[in-house]
Design a protein around this motif. Structure first.
Motif, PDB file in Angstrom:
ATOM      1  N   THR A 140     -79.340  65.118  69.899  1.00  0.00           N
ATOM      2  CA  THR A 140     -80.522  65.964  69.727  1.00  0.00           C
ATOM      3  C   THR A 140     -80.287  67.039  68.680  1.00  0.00           C
ATOM      4  OG1 THR A 140     -81.154  65.616  72.034  1.00  0.00           O
ATOM      5  CG2 THR A 140     -82.131  67.499  70.908  1.00  0.00           C
ATOM      6  N   VAL A 141     -79.183  67.744  68.795  1.00  0.00           N
ATOM      7  CA  VAL A 141     -78.889  68.847  67.870  1.00  0.00           C
ATOM      8  C   VAL A 141     -78.685  68.334  66.448  1.00  0.00           C
ATOM      9  CG1 VAL A 141     -77.133  70.554  67.275  1.00  0.00           C
ATOM     10  CG2 VAL A 141     -77.975  70.418  69.618  1.00  0.00           C
ATOM     11  N   CYS A 142     -77.831  67.330  66.298  1.00  0.00           N
ATOM     12  CA  CYS A 142     -77.496  66.847  64.952  1.00  0.00           C
ATOM     13  C   CYS A 142     -78.692  66.198  64.253  1.00  0.00           C
ATOM     14  CB  CYS A 142     -76.332  65.854  65.019  1.00  0.00           C
ATOM     15  SG  CYS A 142     -74.767  66.590  65.518  1.00  0.00           S
ATOM     16  N   LEU A 143     -79.382  65.310  64.953  1.00  0.00           N
ATOM     17  CA  LEU A 143     -80.480  64.581  64.325  1.00  0.00           C
ATOM     18  C   LEU A 143     -81.687  65.481  64.080  1.00  0.00           C
ATOM     19  CD1 LEU A 143     -80.218  61.199  66.270  1.00  0.00           C
ATOM     20  CD2 LEU A 143     -79.350  61.752  63.980  1.00  0.00           C
ATOM     21  N   LEU A 144     -81.927  66.446  64.962  1.00  0.00           N
ATOM     22  CA  LEU A 144     -83.057  67.354  64.776  1.00  0.00           C
ATOM     23  C   LEU A 144     -82.838  68.247  63.543  1.00  0.00           C
ATOM     24  CD1 LEU A 144     -85.754  68.377  65.869  1.00  0.00           C
ATOM     25  CD2 LEU A 144     -84.498  69.955  67.344  1.00  0.00           C
ATOM     26  N   LEU A 145     -81.644  68.784  63.394  1.00  0.00           N
ATOM     27  CA  LEU A 145     -81.354  69.643  62.246  1.00  0.00           C
ATOM     28  C   LEU A 145     -81.299  68.840  60.946  1.00  0.00           C
ATOM     29  CD1 LEU A 145     -78.698  72.040  63.812  1.00  0.00           C
ATOM     30  CD2 LEU A 145     -81.118  72.481  63.386  1.00  0.00           C
ATOM     31  N   TYR A 146     -80.808  67.618  61.021  1.00  0.00           N
ATOM     32  CA  TYR A 146     -80.785  66.744  59.840  1.00  0.00           C
ATOM     33  C   TYR A 146     -82.211  66.418  59.402  1.00  0.00           C
ATOM     34  CZ  TYR A 146     -79.296  62.823  56.871  1.00  0.00           C
ATOM     35  OH  TYR A 146     -79.064  61.968  55.816  1.00  0.00           O
ATOM     36  N   ALA A 147     -83.067  66.109  60.366  1.00  0.00           N
ATOM     37  CA  ALA A 147     -84.468  65.823  60.049  1.00  0.00           C
ATOM     38  C   ALA A 147     -85.155  67.050  59.450  1.00  0.00           C
ATOM     39  CB  ALA A 147     -85.205  65.360  61.297  1.00  0.00           C
ATOM     40  N   ALA A 148     -84.808  68.256  59.945  1.00  0.00           N
ATOM     41  CA  ALA A 148     -85.402  69.482  59.407  1.00  0.00           C
ATOM     42  C   ALA A 148     -85.027  69.676  57.942  1.00  0.00           C
ATOM     43  CB  ALA A 148     -84.951  70.683  60.234  1.00  0.00           C
ATOM     44  N   ALA A 149     -83.781  69.363  57.598  1.00  0.00           N
ATOM     45  CA  ALA A 149     -83.350  69.488  56.204  1.00  0.00           C
ATOM     46  C   ALA A 149     -84.108  68.515  55.293  1.00  0.00           C
ATOM     47  CB  ALA A 149     -81.841  69.250  56.100  1.00  0.00           C
ATOM     48  N   LEU A 150     -84.243  67.281  55.745  1.00  0.00           N
ATOM     49  CA  LEU A 150     -84.965  66.286  54.934  1.00  0.00           C
ATOM     50  C   LEU A 150     -86.444  66.650  54.814  1.00  0.00           C
ATOM     51  CD1 LEU A 150     -83.408  62.914  56.173  1.00  0.00           C
ATOM     52  CD2 LEU A 150     -82.740  64.330  54.225  1.00  0.00           C
ATOM     53  N   LEU A 151     -87.037  67.072  55.937  1.00  0.00           N
ATOM     54  CA  LEU A 151     -88.455  67.447  55.914  1.00  0.00           C
ATOM     55  C   LEU A 151     -88.669  68.658  55.012  1.00  0.00           C
ATOM     56  CD1 LEU A 151     -91.329  67.107  56.945  1.00  0.00           C
ATOM     57  CD2 LEU A 151     -90.725  68.524  58.918  1.00  0.00           C
ATOM     58  N   GLY A 152     -87.772  69.631  55.085  1.00  0.00           N
ATOM     59  CA  GLY A 152     -87.889  70.802  54.224  1.00  0.00           C
ATOM     60  C   GLY A 152     -87.843  70.432  52.756  1.00  0.00           C
ATOM     61  N   THR A 153     -86.966  69.513  52.407  1.00  0.00           N
ATOM     62  CA  THR A 153     -86.870  69.054  51.016  1.00  0.00           C
ATOM     63  C   THR A 153     -88.177  68.429  50.550  1.00  0.00           C
ATOM     64  OG1 THR A 153     -84.497  68.630  51.296  1.00  0.00           O
ATOM     65  CG2 THR A 153     -85.577  67.590  49.420  1.00  0.00           C
ATOM     66  N   VAL A 154     -88.747  67.577  51.401  1.00  0.00           N
ATOM     67  CA  VAL A 154     -90.010  66.911  51.048  1.00  0.00           C
ATOM     68  C   VAL A 154     -91.141  67.926  50.928  1.00  0.00           C
ATOM     69  CG1 VAL A 154     -91.747  65.259  51.855  1.00  0.00           C
ATOM     70  CG2 VAL A 154     -89.311  64.729  52.099  1.00  0.00           C
ATOM     71  N   VAL A 155     -91.220  68.857  51.881  1.00  0.00           N
ATOM     72  CA  VAL A 155     -92.287  69.870  51.863  1.00  0.00           C
ATOM     73  C   VAL A 155     -92.181  70.738  50.618  1.00  0.00           C
ATOM     74  CG1 VAL A 155     -93.149  71.945  53.016  1.00  0.00           C
ATOM     75  CG2 VAL A 155     -92.612  69.912  54.361  1.00  0.00           C
ATOM     76  N   GLY A 156     -90.972  71.193  50.301  1.00  0.00           N
ATOM     77  CA  GLY A 156     -90.783  72.020  49.116  1.00  0.00           C
ATOM     78  C   GLY A 156     -91.133  71.281  47.839  1.00  0.00           C
ATOM     79  N   TYR A 157     -90.752  70.013  47.764  1.00  0.00           N
ATOM     80  CA  TYR A 157     -91.052  69.210  46.570  1.00  0.00           C
ATOM     81  C   TYR A 157     -92.561  69.027  46.413  1.00  0.00           C
ATOM     82  CZ  TYR A 157     -90.459  65.548  43.063  1.00  0.00           C
ATOM     83  OH  TYR A 157     -90.496  64.818  41.895  1.00  0.00           O
ATOM     84  N   CYS A 158     -93.238  68.697  47.502  1.00  0.00           N
ATOM     85  CA  CYS A 158     -94.693  68.498  47.441  1.00  0.00           C
ATOM     86  C   CYS A 158     -95.412  69.811  47.126  1.00  0.00           C
ATOM     87  CB  CYS A 158     -95.196  67.920  48.760  1.00  0.00           C
ATOM     88  SG  CYS A 158     -94.594  66.248  49.114  1.00  0.00           S
ATOM     89  N   PHE A 159     -94.910  70.915  47.666  1.00  0.00           N
ATOM     90  CA  PHE A 159     -95.499  72.216  47.365  1.00  0.00           C
ATOM     91  C   PHE A 159     -95.371  72.533  45.873  1.00  0.00           C
ATOM     92  CE2 PHE A 159     -94.933  76.813  46.759  1.00  0.00           C
ATOM     93  CZ  PHE A 159     -96.125  77.284  47.276  1.00  0.00           C
TER      94      PHE A 159
END
Length: 232
Positions: A140-159
């Protein structure tokens, strides 16, 4: 056996819930940090798949920010590969330090440990002081934080694709202020506070004497001083 299975399910659910609760404060921080990385990647002309792979394989925002700001003529594939391999050696160190606290064979934790970054390691290090680290909690901890990093990258790029340069500059400043506030909270711990000052003074000295910030010099000074400070 059915009774043991019935007890195991609620225990697993509790571990997952605890993992989510522990990770949530860091999820927001990672989303903002990696949004900045996504914005910088877009500004430097990188495409979205490359940025997702970049964040997914390196997962070290300071190194990523440094590489993104490095002039193109000084950056090459070999340098990026060596940097990524060097920084990812921390996964081996993290795994070895947690090995004795894992509740089960280490091979069952491989998916989580393969994407365990600094924040997840910090949470699991705290957890092991209280009880063994279960597989549901680690996943839970590892995969949730990993997903947050990937999602943040996508959100920042699209922004960055939709926003103009002026708005991006304002967003970068807001994110920098947030990260500085996080460092301020960390500074409540005496050792973290001293570590920040050591790194800051080393960077200032590097800028004064060399005319630029030498990351290798800052790293060496910080590690040596921290080692001397923490020796028994």
């Amino acid at each position: 056996m059915p009774a043991e299975s019935a007890l195991a399910k609620p225990a697993a659910h509790n571990e997952i819930a605890t993992g989510i609760r522990d990770a949530l404060p860091l999820v927001f921080s990672l989303l903002l940090t990696f949004s900045l990385i996504g914005m910088l990647g877009r500004r430097h002309g990188l495409d979205l798949p490359a940025m997702v792979v970049f964040s997914g394989t390196v997962m070290a925002s300071p190194l990523q920010l440094t590489l993104l700001e490095t002039p193109a003529h000084l950056l090459n594939a070999f340098g990026v590969l060596v940097s990524a391999l060097s920084i990812n050696l921390r996964f081996l160190v993290f795994t070895l330090s947690l090995k004795s606290s894992l509740d089960g064979p280490i091979k069952t934790f491989v998916p989580a440990l393969a994407v365990m970054a600094n924040a997840a390691f910090t949470l699991m290090s705290i957890r092991k002081e209280q009880q063994p680290i279960s597989r549901p909690y680690a996943n839970t901890v590892c995969l949730l934080l990993y997903a947050a990093a990937l999602l943040g990258t996508v959100v920042g790029y699209c922004f960055a694709r939709l926003a103009d340069d002026a708005l991006m500059d304002h967003a970068s400043v807001v994110i920098a202020i947030f990260l500085s506030a996080s460092l301020g909270k960390m500074a409540r711990d005496r050792h973290s506070f001293h570590g920040q000052w050591i790194a800051g003074l080393a960077a200032a000295a590097s800028l004064l004497w060399l005319g630029e910030i030498s990351l290798l010099l800052v790293l060496a000074v910080t590690v040596l001083t921290s080692y001397a400070y923490d020796r028994p």
